[in-house]
Write a protein that holds these residues in place. Sequence first.
Motif, short mmCIF file in Angstrom:
data_model
loop_
_atom_site.label_atom_id
_atom_site.label_comp_id
_atom_site.label_asym_id
_atom_site.label_seq_id
_atom_site.Cartn_x
_atom_site.Cartn_y
_atom_site.Cartn_z
N CYS A 153 0.83 -1.22 0.00
CA CYS A 153 0.00 0.00 0.00
C CYS A 153 0.86 1.26 0.00
N VAL A 154 2.01 1.20 0.66
CA VAL A 154 2.91 2.36 0.66
C VAL A 154 3.34 2.65 -0.79
N ALA A 155 3.59 1.59 -1.56
CA ALA A 155 3.98 1.77 -2.96
C ALA A 155 2.86 2.47 -3.74
N VAL A 156 1.61 2.12 -3.41
CA VAL A 156 0.47 2.77 -4.08
C VAL A 156 0.40 4.26 -3.71
N LEU A 157 0.72 4.57 -2.44
CA LEU A 157 0.62 5.96 -1.97
C LEU A 157 1.79 6.83 -2.42
N LYS A 158 2.93 6.17 -2.69
CA LYS A 158 4.17 6.92 -2.96
C LYS A 158 4.00 8.09 -3.93
N PRO A 159 3.42 7.85 -5.12
CA PRO A 159 3.34 8.99 -6.06
C PRO A 159 2.41 10.09 -5.59
N LEU A 160 1.59 9.81 -4.57
CA LEU A 160 0.59 10.81 -4.13
C LEU A 160 1.05 11.63 -2.94
N LEU A 161 2.23 11.30 -2.42
CA LEU A 161 2.65 11.98 -1.19
C LEU A 161 3.28 13.34 -1.43
N GLY A 162 3.26 13.77 -2.67
CA GLY A 162 3.64 15.17 -2.91
C GLY A 162 5.08 15.35 -3.32
N GLU A 163 5.26 16.12 -4.34
CA GLU A 163 6.60 16.44 -4.83
C GLU A 163 6.96 17.85 -4.41
N ASP A 164 8.20 18.04 -3.99
CA ASP A 164 8.66 19.35 -3.57
C ASP A 164 10.16 19.34 -3.82
N GLU A 165 10.60 20.04 -4.85
CA GLU A 165 11.99 19.88 -5.26
C GLU A 165 12.91 20.91 -4.64
N SER A 166 12.52 21.42 -3.44
CA SER A 166 13.29 22.52 -2.86
C SER A 166 14.71 22.12 -2.42
N ALA A 167 14.93 20.83 -2.21
CA ALA A 167 16.26 20.42 -1.74
C ALA A 167 17.02 19.68 -2.83
N GLU A 168 16.68 19.95 -4.06
CA GLU A 168 17.19 19.18 -5.19
C GLU A 168 18.71 19.04 -5.19
N GLY A 169 19.17 17.80 -5.41
CA GLY A 169 20.59 17.60 -5.65
C GLY A 169 21.40 17.06 -4.49
N ALA A 170 21.12 17.47 -3.25
CA ALA A 170 21.95 17.02 -2.14
C ALA A 170 21.77 15.52 -1.93
N SER A 171 22.85 14.83 -1.56
CA SER A 171 22.71 13.38 -1.46
C SER A 171 22.67 12.89 -0.02
N VAL A 172 21.82 11.88 0.18
CA VAL A 172 21.55 11.33 1.50
C VAL A 172 21.75 9.82 1.45
N ILE A 173 22.44 9.32 2.47
CA ILE A 173 22.58 7.87 2.65
C ILE A 173 21.63 7.48 3.78
N ILE A 174 20.84 6.43 3.60
CA ILE A 174 19.97 5.99 4.69
C ILE A 174 20.04 4.47 4.83
N GLY A 175 20.01 3.99 6.06
CA GLY A 175 20.01 2.56 6.29
C GLY A 175 19.61 2.23 7.71
N THR A 176 19.19 1.00 7.92
CA THR A 176 18.90 0.51 9.27
C THR A 176 20.20 -0.10 9.81
N VAL A 177 20.49 0.22 11.06
CA VAL A 177 21.81 -0.17 11.60
C VAL A 177 21.98 -1.68 11.75
N LYS A 178 23.22 -2.08 11.90
CA LYS A 178 23.59 -3.50 12.00
C LYS A 178 22.79 -4.19 13.11
N GLY A 179 22.29 -5.38 12.79
CA GLY A 179 21.54 -6.18 13.77
C GLY A 179 20.05 -5.93 13.73
N ASP A 180 19.63 -4.94 12.96
CA ASP A 180 18.21 -4.55 12.94
C ASP A 180 17.63 -4.74 11.54
N LEU A 181 16.49 -5.47 11.47
CA LEU A 181 15.93 -5.81 10.16
C LEU A 181 14.66 -5.03 9.81
#
Length: 210
Positions: free
Chosen positions: A72-100
């Motif tokens: 369902c999150v995949a269905v909602l994704k395109p509807l959650l709004g686009e806002d390109e104010s922070a365009e370009g900056a790169s972000v790394i995201i992950g769940t820490v070791k040991g956590d699934l």
Amino acid sequence: MADFNAMQEALVQCDQDKLEGLVNGAIADGTPAIDILNQGLIAGMDIVGEKMENGDMFIPEVLMAAQAMGGCVAVLKPLLGEDESAEGASVIIGTVKGDLHDIGKNLVSMMMESAGLVVYNLGVDISPEEFVRQIKEKNASIVCLSALLTTTMPMMKQTVDAIVEAGLKDQVKIMIGGAPVTQAFADEIGADGFAADAGSASKLAKAMVA
Ligand code: B1M
């Protein structure tokens, strides 16, 4: 009128078809995607968590509920709004070791992408060394660490320490989040920011790169 209670019930029953039908019906009725996410899906997942804690739901069922929510999150994704104010900056995201746990982290990733950030979602069970390697490789401005278990919160500190030891602290802002994480914990381990939910994580990231 969206039936959020029915969505919560379908999620608890792991009934993906019914849940998707309710979500699609609510979208067709004009219910804002953010309300469906917060009042239907996330509220339903909180009930799943309570049932898991009380022994009324077991891991295979919780996984099925997580899968239903992910669809369902995949269905909602395109509807959650686009806002390109922070365009370009790169972000790394992950769940820490040991956590699934990855649903919340994926929501944060999605909201940041919608804000125009370039997001590299590393997945789950990510070691401090891998975070360091990826920050260097992607020349990231922000790194986001997610943890859902009290037992993996110390791994956030180890990851922050590894970033400092690698000499990257001046290059990258460190943000942390996840249900058991607090601003006080962020301060304690030397993270630059804490966000309680995906929307505020995206706002904070935008402010950090502004
Ligand atoms: Co787990 N689990 N789980 N689980 N699970 C919890 C977290 C728990 C609270 C359930 C409970 O007992 N009530 C409990 C932790 C207790 C504790 O630590 N004190 C728990 C446990 C104990 C476990 C196991 C140890 C169970 C076992 O094996 N006996 C095990 C651990 C496995 C491991 O990680 N090594 C386990 C396993 C699992 C599943 C694999 C079955 C499944 C995960 C599936 C998946 O993610 N693909 C699962 C699930 C689904 C949950 C609950 C029910 C739901 C989590 C979720 O997706 N919530 C959870 C109970 C709960 O949280 N109510 C529970 C919805 C999501 C949108 O919210 O992740 O909080 P959340 O994300 C939010 C914010 O926190 C924030 O933004 C998001 C969106 O608004 N946020 C960030 C998240 N990351 C961020 C990063 C940021 C910023 C904000 O960076 C800047």
